[in-house]
Design a protein around this motif. Structure first.
Motif, PDB file in Angstrom:
ATOM      1  N   VAL A  26       0.831  -1.210   0.000  1.00 41.09           N
ATOM      2  CA  VAL A  26       0.000   0.000   0.000  1.00 41.09           C
ATOM      3  C   VAL A  26       0.864   1.257   0.000  1.00 41.09           C
ATOM      4  O   VAL A  26       0.530   2.258  -0.637  1.00 41.09           O
ATOM      5  N   ILE A  76       0.344   4.224  -2.653  1.00 42.31           N
ATOM      6  CA  ILE A  76      -0.088   5.556  -2.230  1.00 42.31           C
ATOM      7  C   ILE A  76       0.951   6.622  -2.577  1.00 42.31           C
ATOM      8  O   ILE A  76       0.602   7.736  -2.998  1.00 42.31           O
ATOM      9  N   ARG A  77       2.224   6.283  -2.403  1.00 44.19           N
ATOM     10  CA  ARG A  77       3.284   7.276  -2.626  1.00 44.19           C
ATOM     11  C   ARG A  77       4.059   6.980  -3.906  1.00 44.19           C
ATOM     12  O   ARG A  77       5.263   7.229  -3.981  1.00 44.19           O
ATOM     13  N   ASN A  80      -1.478  10.649   3.252  1.00 40.36           N
ATOM     14  CA  ASN A  80      -0.771   9.400   2.977  1.00 40.36           C
ATOM     15  C   ASN A  80      -0.761   8.471   4.188  1.00 40.36           C
ATOM     16  O   ASN A  80      -1.043   7.273   4.085  1.00 40.36           O
ATOM     17  N   TYR A 133      -4.406   6.888   5.071  1.00 41.63           N
ATOM     18  CA  TYR A 133      -4.848   5.677   4.370  1.00 41.63           C
ATOM     19  C   TYR A 133      -3.874   4.517   4.553  1.00 41.63           C
ATOM     20  O   TYR A 133      -4.293   3.353   4.559  1.00 41.63           O
ATOM     21  N   LEU A 134      -2.595   4.811   4.701  1.00 41.29           N
ATOM     22  CA  LEU A 134      -1.616   3.741   4.899  1.00 41.29           C
ATOM     23  C   LEU A 134      -1.897   2.983   6.195  1.00 41.29           C
ATOM     24  O   LEU A 134      -1.951   1.755   6.210  1.00 41.29           O
TER      25      LEU A 134
END
Length: 229
Positions: free
Chosen positions: A24, A28-29, A172, A175-176
């Motif tokens: 993830v 995400i990043r 970030n 959600y992580l």
């Protein structure tokens, strides 16, 4: 649960947290990490991967602390209220408060002028959807009595474990940690009854080894009902 199965649960949950956070985290990043892959920066890729896995281990430990805390609270709740239905009603009220606070408090503290509350409802709906799926699957594996406890753990316990990031509201990390906690919490709640059953079997085998006469007795024993947790 035997110590052997507890160690198995601890290590496997660590693995779930580490792998989930790594995957993830890169998704995400991706805008930040993409140059590492484009330019084949192996050292940067490995260092980022290790860092994400370590963070996943940390999230996993937080999840496990919340899990065993809830198991204790669940037993206290049953003892205090003396009724499964009454304790379930209390848990439902707490679930509703938790979801309401996730939307309302974040909107009050972090919304900017012109922001719609709908964007703050999304995470609550996602949390509820995942919790419902996990609780439904838990019921299929055990019995109907497991639905509310599983739903409560997946929502309220996740919110409590999630508090450090909720206070900062950094997208970030938001959600992580959310996905990592949900993965670890879902894994633990779904595997618990299996490990408990294995623990019972292991104890029976030890008892049979010590006293062979117990072997026939244990074969005739059947569980009257499936566990609720």
């Amino acid at each position: 649960m035997t110590s052997r199965n507890w160690v198995r649960l601890f290590m496997s949950t660590l693995l779930v947290g580490g792998v989930t956070t790594a995957i993830v985290g890169f998704i995400i990043r991706w805008d930040e990490f993409q140059p590492y892959f484009t330019h084949f920066q192996i050292i940067d890729i490995l260092s980022t991967l290790i860092w994400l896995i370590v963070m996943g281990f940390l999230f996993s430990v937080i999840s496990q602390m919340g899990f065993f805390s809830y198991l204790t609270i669940h037993r206290f709740g049953l003892g205090i209220f003396k009724s499964v239905s009454l304790w379930n009603s209390v848990q439902i009220v707490l679930i509703l408060f938790g979801l309401f606070d996730l939307v309302y408090l974040r909107y009050e503290n972090f919304a900017k002028a012109g922001d719609s509350i709908l964007s703050y409802i999304g995470p609550a709906l996602l949390l509820l959807a995942v919790a419902l799926i996990v609780a439904w699957y838990k019921v299929k594996q055990t019995n109907r009595g497991a639905f509310i406890p599983a739903l409560f753990f997946m929502i309220v316990a996740t919110l409590v474990e999630w508090v450090p990031v909720l206070r900062e509201n950094e997208k970030n990390w938001f959600y992580l940690m959310m996905v990592s906690l949900l993965a670890c919490n879902a894994y633990q709640i779904l595997v618990l009854h299996k490990l408990n059953a294995q623990s019972v079997q292991e104890r029976q085998k030890r008892a049979e080894h010590i006293n062979p006469k117990m072997k026939n007795t244990n074969k005739n024993k059947k569980m009257s009902k499936k566990p609720s947790m």
